[in-house]
Scaffold this motif. Structure first.
Motif, PDB file in Angstrom:
ATOM      1  N   GLY A   1      16.663   4.959   6.314  1.00 45.05           N
ATOM      2  CA  GLY A   1      17.278   4.947   7.634  1.00 45.05           C
ATOM      3  C   GLY A   1      16.484   4.142   8.640  1.00 45.05           C
ATOM      4  N   LEU A   2      15.150   4.218   8.544  1.00 46.16           N
ATOM      5  CA  LEU A   2      14.312   3.436   9.452  1.00 46.16           C
ATOM      6  C   LEU A   2      14.463   1.944   9.190  1.00 46.16           C
ATOM      7  N   ILE A   3      14.575   1.557   7.921  1.00 41.14           N
ATOM      8  CA  ILE A   3      14.762   0.145   7.586  1.00 41.14           C
ATOM      9  C   ILE A   3      16.105  -0.357   8.098  1.00 41.14           C
ATOM     10  N   LYS A   4      17.137   0.466   7.993  1.00 38.48           N
ATOM     11  CA  LYS A   4      18.453   0.067   8.503  1.00 38.48           C
ATOM     12  C   LYS A   4      18.437  -0.071  10.023  1.00 38.48           C
ATOM     13  N   GLN A  53      12.700  -5.975   5.679  1.00 38.43           N
ATOM     14  CA  GLN A  53      13.242  -5.982   4.327  1.00 38.43           C
ATOM     15  C   GLN A  53      12.299  -5.231   3.402  1.00 38.43           C
ATOM     16  N   TYR A  54      12.893  -4.576   2.424  1.00 36.61           N
ATOM     17  CA  TYR A  54      12.111  -3.766   1.483  1.00 36.61           C
ATOM     18  C   TYR A  54      12.271  -4.341   0.077  1.00 36.61           C
ATOM     19  N   PHE A  55      11.136  -4.472  -0.616  1.00 36.63           N
ATOM     20  CA  PHE A  55      11.127  -4.990  -1.977  1.00 36.63           C
ATOM     21  C   PHE A  55      10.346  -4.011  -2.853  1.00 36.63           C
ATOM     22  N   PRO A  82      12.380   3.440  -1.503  1.00 37.87           N
ATOM     23  CA  PRO A  82      12.116   4.118  -0.223  1.00 37.87           C
ATOM     24  C   PRO A  82      12.807   5.473  -0.167  1.00 37.87           C
ATOM     25  N   GLU A  83      12.144   6.394   0.485  1.00 34.47           N
ATOM     26  CA  GLU A  83      12.721   7.718   0.699  1.00 34.47           C
ATOM     27  C   GLU A  83      13.881   7.623   1.691  1.00 34.47           C
ATOM     28  N   GLY A 126       0.812  -1.209   0.000  1.00 42.14           N
ATOM     29  CA  GLY A 126       0.000   0.000   0.000  1.00 42.14           C
ATOM     30  C   GLY A 126       0.842   1.254   0.000  1.00 42.14           C
ATOM     31  N   HIS A 127       0.448   2.201   0.833  1.00 42.00           N
ATOM     32  CA  HIS A 127       1.130   3.498   0.908  1.00 42.00           C
ATOM     33  C   HIS A 127       2.253   3.374   1.946  1.00 42.00           C
ATOM     34  N   ILE A 128       3.470   3.177   1.458  1.00 42.44           N
ATOM     35  CA  ILE A 128       4.621   2.953   2.335  1.00 42.44           C
ATOM     36  C   ILE A 128       5.462   4.231   2.344  1.00 42.44           C
TER      37      ILE A 128
END
Length: 1116
Positions: free
Chosen positions: A378-381, A388-390, A372-373, A338-340
């Protein structure tokens, strides 16, 4: 053996002759070149002539023999078309298996042919060779390859629609330069290496094969096509240079190079030339070679200039998030689509991956169609071990396959809460849900919706099943505005509920010395948990079980649910509910580990002085062993995993699988679903009969809300109250109009007292989906009609006219056209006498501002206007308000005496702790709550909505004809959270000055009031406290002393209107006929039910006081 020796000697002699270049004879390379040119141009000329003759013959035959020509022509064309159709559609078409195999073989044979050429390039270009007696295996391989190339050429020639055009295509020219020289070599017994390098140009065909296979992404196919084009041109140019440099100029004798100029030297030369480097170590010496290199430099520069942007774009667009998720272990994971964005998932991740969840934490896989912005990166790290981001889309099944959605534990769909078009955003969310369900019908869906009307589309989602698959929808407008509405009736309710559904940690020992932040953080550490309670509670009433849990287990039980058709019971009365053997308990505690004590509660161990721990006691284990010894063993293959989980894993934090089977769990969900849907069934009762029975209140078709006949907008507009007896001149019309309006409103002061003012911003284009969700809880049927507060809407006229279409059937609604930024309008609304002022955000301009801090400028300015309008006199009280904000960081603008630290989290700010602000991001924790503990959502909905809210609302129904009273929804009683004052005269002796644990037990025993916490002043320890600055203190320690300035949050049972049955109606009619009417002293059915709720305890216990409107009226 002698024969073998002879053969070996013959091969050596033949190789020696080859090295001598045909015994010193002059080269005959021009034979091979001439053959190719003659076939190319001669064949083209022949085809051209035949085409002309064929056309002329057809014209003559058509004129001379029309009948025979048509018949013969038809047979000829039919035969030709059948053959061509078969070759085109079956043999060489890439859409068939035959054509695909033929294309792949053609490409591989071209690669082999070029490889053989490179292998023979270190030998002389022209060699004399006896084909029948040679030992050169490469010659036989080359002959076989050219036979296949000839066959492929004939197939393409027959299938070509225009043979003359086909004859001069690049592929045909390559065949003419390679196939005829191979056939001529058999006749001349000479092998010319010549132009076989041209087979490299056929490498370009691989792009067509890849596009047909469609096995890789489009960008990868484009890159491969570019690489093959580059390699083809590169190898072709190198082969041509190698040919002309070793052959020399035809017009100059002995112009060939004498040094060993190999094919790899020409490859090096063409590369450094094409790249414009030009080292100068290798260079052409022949005239043809130098002329070719001049042309090749221009072509090479053009190729580099053309291909470089494509290569750059490919590597730039090549996402590092385009991989595939690999399940390295058995840990659960959820897919979030969705809206990520950073603001949209920050609160969700903090709650979903909170350390207090322990081993229950699942991995999070984000799937979005954009990168990702930087903030989100930074939040994912920060959570790199669990997130994980795909890059992909939920609408693409290939992307869903990349994240292995079919093995995920749930799919969470987030929406854009800042969207101006709520319907369009919900449509996109529902479309993603349909795509997920089409890909995997058993996938568990947890989705967000903005507009409550969009819930009607849930039935269109394939395999949507809240029972078996535990699908869940969370309507943002319903939850947020439901919290706001309940906060109007019970200030601080929004903070109370948001903290209970959020997972936060409490660090003891911080901010001591009567600092309110320490007590507030202690309350924030509590959440709602569910667990199957011990069988030792069997047969108890809810007050008895709640008292045991609080005094002996230090747990706050707020609701129970049996495995029968009774549904969820929140603080039920003793005569309404009895705990069964299999019962689900709802608790407020700081951790799930503490709640497990209710599951392992043992009365025998407690009587013996053994403390209840977090594991089964010895006597319980012995009882289980005896029970198992009497039970017949069932094969493992016949067992069913709980919660429909094929892996057999138990969802911790919810129903305990050790004390209930999967059948019981599904039965509980089915009963809950049917119970909620049953509330929408109704029976027709005549409106006049109800009035005769003393039931003056009417309800909507669902029975959940109060209903009133439709009123015109002019009848509820305060600005329209002008008497007709006044006459005024046009010049002073405005002054007289204002005076008349004020006088008329003063005559209606009794309506605008202790009322609720709702300030909205927008115009006729602003969405109003949330306004109806705000009014519904304020008109819930569990509130007596006389206790309904007048709701005054303050907004622009265009917005109010649009909103009135949905609000016209709610009673006690008034409107005032204007803006909350106008202080004169606030004075007309009498905010100094209002019980609560609600400031809503402007939904129509959210996407227009680039600065996120400007999104809340209108609500902030309106809040700053309130104290100026109310005044600062000694007798004036501060105006209580709750503001809706878009940006969490703007909360510090609401209080000019703000003492919060900069960049502090929203839930730790003073205004949020008090309950004066709410944001949509605070509701992101509902998604993790719905995943980890979906049973809690039933309780949260009941407390927020104040009614039985069905999953699919029946909207836009006409409220005409007979009144529709639900057969079950209006029966019994419902509960709600109220706020009572410690100095309340009727309860002060039970509250004031006592410890919280004593107050909890006494209110539960005598009044059936279940305490949840305190609304305490920040300086409660002082003699004179600031009344308007308070904080929500959830489940304080038992030794906490109650002071005079405290308010208590309690759950109280509120009896709802009982629908009369046929027997009751007949009795009422008989009574009215005998007495000639309804006596004035005859009481309503509601008061009769109140008397029936009294419980007389003849065993010596205290009598439970009646639960009626007198207790409910204690709400401030």
């Amino acid at each position: 053996m002698g024969d073998n020796g002879t053969d070996s000697f013959a091969c050596l002699v033949a190789d020696a002759n080859m090295q001598r270049g045909c015994g010193g004879e002059n080269g005959r390379w021009y034979y091979f070149v001439a053959t190719s040119l003659v076939i190319l141009f001669g064949g083209g000329f022949l085809i051209f002539c035949l085409q002309i003759i064929y056309d002329k013959w057809n014209q003559i035959s058509r004129r001379m023999f029309p009948n025979h020509y048509d018949r013969d022509k038809l047979d000829e064309v039919e035969l030709h078309n059948k053959l061509r159709h078969y070759i085109v559609n079956e043999v060489i078409s890439l859409q068939t298996n035959k054509g695909m195999v033929l294309a792949i073989l053609y490409f591989l044979f071209n690669v082999i042919s070029v490889t053989l050429y490179i292998n023979q390039s270190d030998q002389p270009l022209e060699q004399c060779e006896d084909v029948l007696n040679t030992c050169n295996w490469t010659l036989y391989a080359d002959i076989g390859l050219n036979v296949f190339f000839l066959f492929h050429f004939l197939l393409r020639l027959i299938a070509a629609p225009n043979r003359l055009k086909f004859w001069f295509q690049m592929g045909s020219i390559v065949d003419f330069c390679t196939i005829p020289p191979c056939a001529l070599a058999l006749i001349l017994e000479r092998n010319w290496l010549g132009m076989r390098f041209m087979r490299a140009l056929r490498f370009m065909q691989m792009g067509e094969i890849l596009m047909t296979f469609n096995s890789t992404g489009t960008s990868i196919v484009q890159l491969l096509v570019l690489m093959l084009d580059f390699v083809s041109v590169w190898l072709f140019a190198a082969g041509f240079v190698h040919l002309v440099e070793n052959s020399g100029d035809p017009w100059k004798a002995d112009s060939a190079r004498k040094d060993n100029f190999t094919y790899f030297d020409s490859v090096w030369l063409t590369m450094v030339t094409m790249s414009t480097v030009g080292y100068g170590d290798v260079y052409p010496t022949t005239g043809i070679g130098r002329s070719f290199m001049m042309v090749f430099i221009v072509c090479g520069l053009a190729m580099f200039a053309t291909y470089t942007p494509y290569l750059y774009e490919f590597y730039r667009s090549r996402s590092p998030y385009a991989g595939r998720y690999e399940r390295a272990d058995s840990k659960k994971y959820v897919v979030v689509c969705g809206h990520i964005t950073y603001n949209n998932v920050k609160s969700f991740l903090a709650d979903f991956l909170h350390p207090d969840r322990g081993d229950r934490t699942s991995r999070v896989l984000f799937l979005d169609n954009k990168r990702p912005e930087p903030e989100l990166t930074g939040l994912i790290k920060r959570y790199f071990l669990s997130v994980q981001y795909f890059e992909g889309s939920a609408l693409n099944h290939n992307d869903l396959r990349r994240v292995q959605l079919e093995f995920s534990d749930a799919v969470i769909l987030l929406c854009n809460k800042d969207s101006d078009d709520t319907k369009s955003e919900d449509a996109a969310t529902i479309l993603r849900a349909i795509s997920v369900k089409n890909y995997c019908s058993k996938a568990r869906l947890i989705m967000q919706l903005l507009n409550y009307k969009s819930k009607s589309f849930l039935q269109t989602i394939p395999n949507w099943d809240p029972i078996n698959y535990r699908d869940e929808n969370i309507c943002i407008s319903e939850f947020m505005y439901g919290l706001v509405a309940q906060s109007c009736l019970c200030p601080g309710f929004s903070t109370l509920m948001i903290n209970l559904i959020s997972t936060r940690s409490y660090i003891p020992g911080i901010n001591e010395n009567f600092d309110w932040k320490s007590d507030y953080a202690y309350g924030c550490d509590h959440e709602i948990y569910t667990v199957m309670i011990s069988s030792d509670f069997n047969g108890m009433t809810f007050p008895e079980a709640a008292e045991i849990c609080y005094k002996q287990l230090n747990l706050l039980m707020i609701a129970v649910e049996n495995f029968d058709n009774s549904g969820l019971a929140i603080n039920p009365l003793p005569d309404q509910f009895t705990i069964r053997k299999e019962c689900l308990g709802y608790f407020i505690a700081s951790s799930y580990k503490d709640v497990c004590r209710a599951r392992f509660y043992c009365a025998l161990c407690l009587n013996e002085g053994i403390e209840i721990g977090f594991k089964p006691c010895k006597c319980r284990l012995e009882a289980v062993k005896k029970k198992r010894s009497n039970v017949q063993l069932i094969p493992l293959s016949e067992h069913k995993s709980p919660n429909n989980n094929e892996s057999g894993l138990t969802r911790v934090g919810s129903i305990d699988s050790k004390s209930s089977t999967a059948t019981d769990v599904n039965q509980l969900r089915t009963v809950r679903h049917l119970f909620s849907q049953h509330s929408t069934k109704s029976t027709s009762v005549d409106r006049g009969t109800l009035a005769g029975a003393g039931m003056s209140s009417t309800f909507d078709p669902t029975g959940n809300y109060h209903w009133a006949p439709e009123k015109k907008f002019e009848d509820v507009d305060l600005a329209g109250y002008i008497t007709k007896e006044y006459q005024y001149k046009p010049d002073d019309a405005e002054a007289i109009n204002q005076r008349v309006v004020i006088k008329y409103i003063n005559e209606k002061d009794h309506e605008l007292n202790n009322h609720i003012v709702i300030c909205a911003f927008g115009d006729d284009k602003t969405p109003i989906s949330g306004l109806s969700s705000l009014i519904k809880p304020l008109r819930a049927s569990n509130l007596p009609y006389k206790k309904l507060k007048v709701v005054l809407l303050l907004a622009e006229k265009d917005f109010l006219l649009k909103a009135w279409k949905e609000l016209r059937h709610f009673p006690k609604i008034r409107v005032l056209c204007g803006s909350a930024l106008d202080r004169s309008k606030l004075k007309r609304a009498f905010i100094n006498r209002a019980s609560m002022v609600v400031i809503l955000s402007n939904y129509g301009k959210r996407m227009a501002y680039k600065d996120p801090f400007l999104l809340d400028k209108e609500p902030i300015l309106a809040c700053l206007n309130l104290p100026q309008v109310a005044g600062k006199s000694e007798n004036s009280k501060p105006v209580e308000f709750i503001a809706e904000l878009v940006n969490d960081s703007n909360v510090h603008f609401l209080d000019q005496d703000n003492e919060d630290e900069p960049d502090i989290e929203l839930h730790l700010t003073m205004k949020f702790a008090q309950g004066s602000c709410i944001t949509a991001t605070a509701l992101d924790t509902l998604m993790s709550e719905a995943y980890y503990n979906d049973e809690v959502m039933t309780l949260v909905r009941a407390l927020i909505a104040g009614a039985n809210v069905p999953e699919y609302d029946a909207e836009d129904e006409e409220h005409s004809g007979p009144l529709q009273v639900p057969a079950n929804a209006l029966c019994g009683s419902q509960c709600r959270v109220i706020r009572i004052k410690a100095e309340e005269p009727s309860l002060s002796e039970h509250i004031k000055g006592k410890a919280y644990k004593d107050v909890f037990v006494e209110l539960l025993q005598k009044f059936n009031l279940l305490c949840l916490g305190l609304h305490r002043a920040i300086d409660w320890h002082l003699d004179v406290s600031v009344e308007h600055k308070r904080f929500v203190y959830i489940n304080p320690p038992g030794e906490t002393k109650i002071v005079a300035s405290d308010y208590l949050y309690v759950i109280v049972q509120t009896s709802k209107l009982q629908p009369p049955t046929e027997v009751m109606l007949n009795k009422i009619r008989d009574t009215m006929l005998r007495k000639g009417g309804t006596p004035e002293h005859e009481q309503s059915a509601d008061s009769k039910l109140t008397r029936q709720n009294k419980v007389d305890n003849e065993s010596g216990k205290q009598q439970m006081l009646p639960i009626d409107e007198s207790i409910a009226s204690l709400a401030v």
